[in-house]
Design a protein around this motif. Structure first.
Motif, PDB file in Angstrom:
ATOM      1  N   GLU A  60      40.418  45.978  35.218  1.00 39.51           N
ATOM      2  CA  GLU A  60      39.523  44.814  35.246  1.00 39.51           C
ATOM      3  C   GLU A  60      39.780  43.893  34.061  1.00 39.51           C
ATOM      4  O   GLU A  60      39.750  42.666  34.171  1.00 39.51           O
ATOM      5  CB  GLU A  60      38.057  45.256  35.169  1.00 39.51           C
ATOM      6  N   SER A 110      33.469  47.301  41.132  1.00 43.80           N
ATOM      7  CA  SER A 110      34.273  46.465  40.226  1.00 43.80           C
ATOM      8  C   SER A 110      33.500  45.214  39.827  1.00 43.80           C
ATOM      9  O   SER A 110      32.639  44.722  40.570  1.00 43.80           O
ATOM     10  CB  SER A 110      35.588  46.072  40.889  1.00 43.80           C
ATOM     11  N   GLU A 111      33.827  44.689  38.643  1.00 43.59           N
ATOM     12  CA  GLU A 111      33.205  43.473  38.129  1.00 43.59           C
ATOM     13  C   GLU A 111      34.253  42.593  37.472  1.00 43.59           C
ATOM     14  O   GLU A 111      35.233  43.093  36.902  1.00 43.59           O
ATOM     15  CB  GLU A 111      32.131  43.809  37.080  1.00 43.59           C
ATOM     16  N   GLU A 112      34.036  41.302  37.541  1.00 47.62           N
ATOM     17  CA  GLU A 112      34.852  40.369  36.768  1.00 47.62           C
ATOM     18  C   GLU A 112      34.482  40.493  35.291  1.00 47.62           C
ATOM     19  O   GLU A 112      33.293  40.614  34.971  1.00 47.62           O
ATOM     20  CB  GLU A 112      34.627  38.934  37.230  1.00 47.62           C
ATOM     21  N   LYS A 153      33.172  36.514  30.384  1.00 42.97           N
ATOM     22  CA  LYS A 153      33.969  35.574  29.607  1.00 42.97           C
ATOM     23  C   LYS A 153      33.464  35.510  28.169  1.00 42.97           C
ATOM     24  O   LYS A 153      32.259  35.376  27.933  1.00 42.97           O
ATOM     25  CB  LYS A 153      33.936  34.190  30.234  1.00 42.97           C
TER      26      LYS A 153
END
Length: 555
Positions: free
Chosen positions: A15, A174-176, A179
């Motif tokens: 990831e 799952s994860e982004e 930022k």
């Protein structure tokens, strides 16, 4: 979907965009290594010769690429072998995630085989650390570790995972990656206005840069700023590359091994603009004598550094690149012609130089490395005289081209960092400049370079002594050379060949070019053993506790 803790760890690394990790297996991380076997097409694992080498390689990878470096070790001695590398990264603000295994949960705190409280050990040398006792917390912990390593002032984070947690099953989604935002919330219009007032009302400004400029990739903005302020620029060791060394405004390093021009400029300036720098003792020396005529403007991302060592007249807390952009937007062109002429005069009167007596000189070696690589190599160094000669005589033009242990001063750092940098920047020529004492600390990592066929070059400046310590004994201890004369019979070129690398000896200047060109063309690991004099010393030098203008020169 249901995954084991070990599989979740690897999925989380994916990831975060991780494709390379450095490590060494052991019992407590067997489940993780089994998962790595399954994911070997996604993540390349570099097997180092020692866990310290893995930590330094992750550090070098991070410094060269700007990404987070990752290292992995087992419990107990595997984890403690990472400690020096973690501390090195911490002192130099390097984003790194160190993952360690530990004994199963039921055995924690019972002096079990290969158990150590690694979170307790590393608490003072990490930005944060974790021990994950529930597999359901693992994914969010890994994600948080990567965020913390990168946010604000970067640094290392450790995640300790008991063995049974890596075997337990739980749901994985799952994860982004979150930022990472630049630190800009503390930058106010009043801050910018006050800074502009100082910049527009001084006559002798001096810009002093540190590693924060390189971390922020702010070198382009800095050039614009320096030219608009019409100010000379000096650098700490960690700041080198943040401003082009061939720019007419650059005066070289400042401080203990700074140029006389930089140190005089700091003493005579009326405004000192510190950018991404922390006023370390190696820069400031005698605190009460530092920049006695100047107001201090300090720009830094870390509020803890403001007024810590040197009191400031004004400061701006925030991302260096963003602060420079805002200042450049408002700043009108300044003219400090007399001051710039004075700087040029000092640079002419007090250039860096060394005696040429027909013997192979370390400064000559560094100059030729610069010329033969067109200044486009990534340079790692060990610590001591080799480090300072490299800093003084290789003209660094870009950020992330000098990788060196500035804060902790770790002997043995350079070779591991060289391997990590070469993995991160395969298109670049990466060169480690070493002393013979430092090289012996971690020369086992040559096996790693050979195993992965990395085209690194190690240049040993071999004087048969612990050069920097011996130099201090010469200058400040009445030449009592206690335990600094090595003169060991180790044949470094043969040692390189024993590891499977190429090895060469250089005794005179005429031999160096030919052998270095061979090394550049080799595309294999090469060790060049340059035999230099034991009394070749680093100058300038400022004696500890004295003002930085009191420079000792070779003369």
């Amino acid at each position: 979907m249901q995954l084991t803790g070990a599989e979740i760890l690897i999925e989380c690394l994916k990831e975060q965009g991780v494709n390379t990790i450095f490590g060494y297996p052991g019992g407590a991380v067997l489940n993780i290594y089994d998962a790595l076997y399954k994911y070997q097409d996604d993540i390349k694992h570099i097997l180092t010769s020692h866990e310290q080498g893995a930590a330094h390689a992750a550090d070098g990878y991070a410094r060269a690429t700007g990404k987070v470096g990752v290292c992995l070790a087992t419990s107990g001695p595997g984890a403690t072998n990472l400690v020096t590398g973690i501390a090195t990264a911490y002192m130099d603000s390097v984003p790194m995630v160190a993952i360690t295994g530990n004994v199963p949960l039921a055995l924690l705190g019972k002096d079990s085989f290969q158990e150590v409280d690694i979170t307790g050990v590393t608490m003072p040398i990490t930005k944060h650390n974790f021990i994950v006792k529930d597999v359901r917390d693992l994914a969010k912990t890994i994600r948080r570790a990567f965020y913390i390593a990168q946010e604000g002032r970067p640094g290392p984070v450790l995640v300790d995972i008991p063995k049974d947690v890596t075997a337990h099953l739980t749901e994985y989604i799952s994860e982004e990656p979150r930022k990472v935002q630049k630190v800009t919330q503390y930058i106010t219009e009043e801050d910018i206005k006050n800074a502009l007032n100082l910049l527009q009302n001084c006559e002798k400004p001096l810009i002093y840069i540190g590693g924060g400029v390189n971390h922020a990739d702010a070198n382009g903005d800095l050039v614009v700023f320096a030219e608009r302020v019409d100010a000379p620029v000096c650098s700490s060791l960690m700041g080198l590359g943040g401003f082009p060394a061939n720019h007419e405004f650059f005066t070289g390093m400042i401080g203990m091994h700074g140029t006389k021009t930089s140190n005089l400029a700091a003493t005579k300036c009326d405004l000192l603009i510190a950018i991404g720098a922390r006023f370390s003792d190696r820069v400031v020396s005698k605190m009460e004598g530092f920049a006695p005529n100047a107001q201090i403007l300090h720009i830094d991302i870390d509020p803890a550094e403001i007024n810590k060592n040197i009191p400031t007249h004004h400061h701006i807390i925030g991302d260096v690149k963003e602060v420079l952009k805002r200042l450049n937007k408002e700043l009108t062109q300044q003219q400090n012609k007399e001051w710039i002429e004075q700087i040029k005069d000092w640079k002419t009167k007090f250039p860096l130089g060394y005696a040429k007596d027909g013997n192979l000189k370390p400064q000559y070696v560094i100059e030729r490395i610069y010329e033969l690589t067109d200044g486009d190599a990534v340079i790692t160094t060990e610590v001591g005289q080799n480090q300072i000669w490299a800093a003084q005589y290789y003209k660094f033009q870009k950020s992330r081209t000098l990788l060196t242990s500035g804060g902790l001063g770790t002997m043995g750092y350079g070779l591991g960092a060289c391997i990590g940098a070469q993995m991160g920047k395969p298109e670049k020529q990466v060169i480690n400049i070493a002393g013979d004492g430092c090289f012996q600390m971690n020369c086992n990592e040559l096996a790693t370079a050979v195993k992965y066929n990395l085209p690194i070059i190690v240049v040993i400046l071999n004087n048969g002594v612990l050069g920097m310590v011996r130099q201090w004994q010469k200058l400040f201890y009445d030449k009592r050379y206690s335990q600094t004369t090595l003169e060991q019979p180790t044949n470094f070129s043969k040692l390189a060949e024993a590891f499977g690398a190429e090895g060469y000896d250089v005794l005179v200047e005429e031999e160096f070019d030919e052998i270095f060109k061979k090394a550049l063309a080799s595309k294999k690991p090469v060790v060049i053993n340059c035999v230099i004099g034991k009394d070749d010393n680093v100058f300038p030098i400022v004696a500890p506790g004295t003002a930085i203008e009191d420079v000792i020169t070779e003369g």
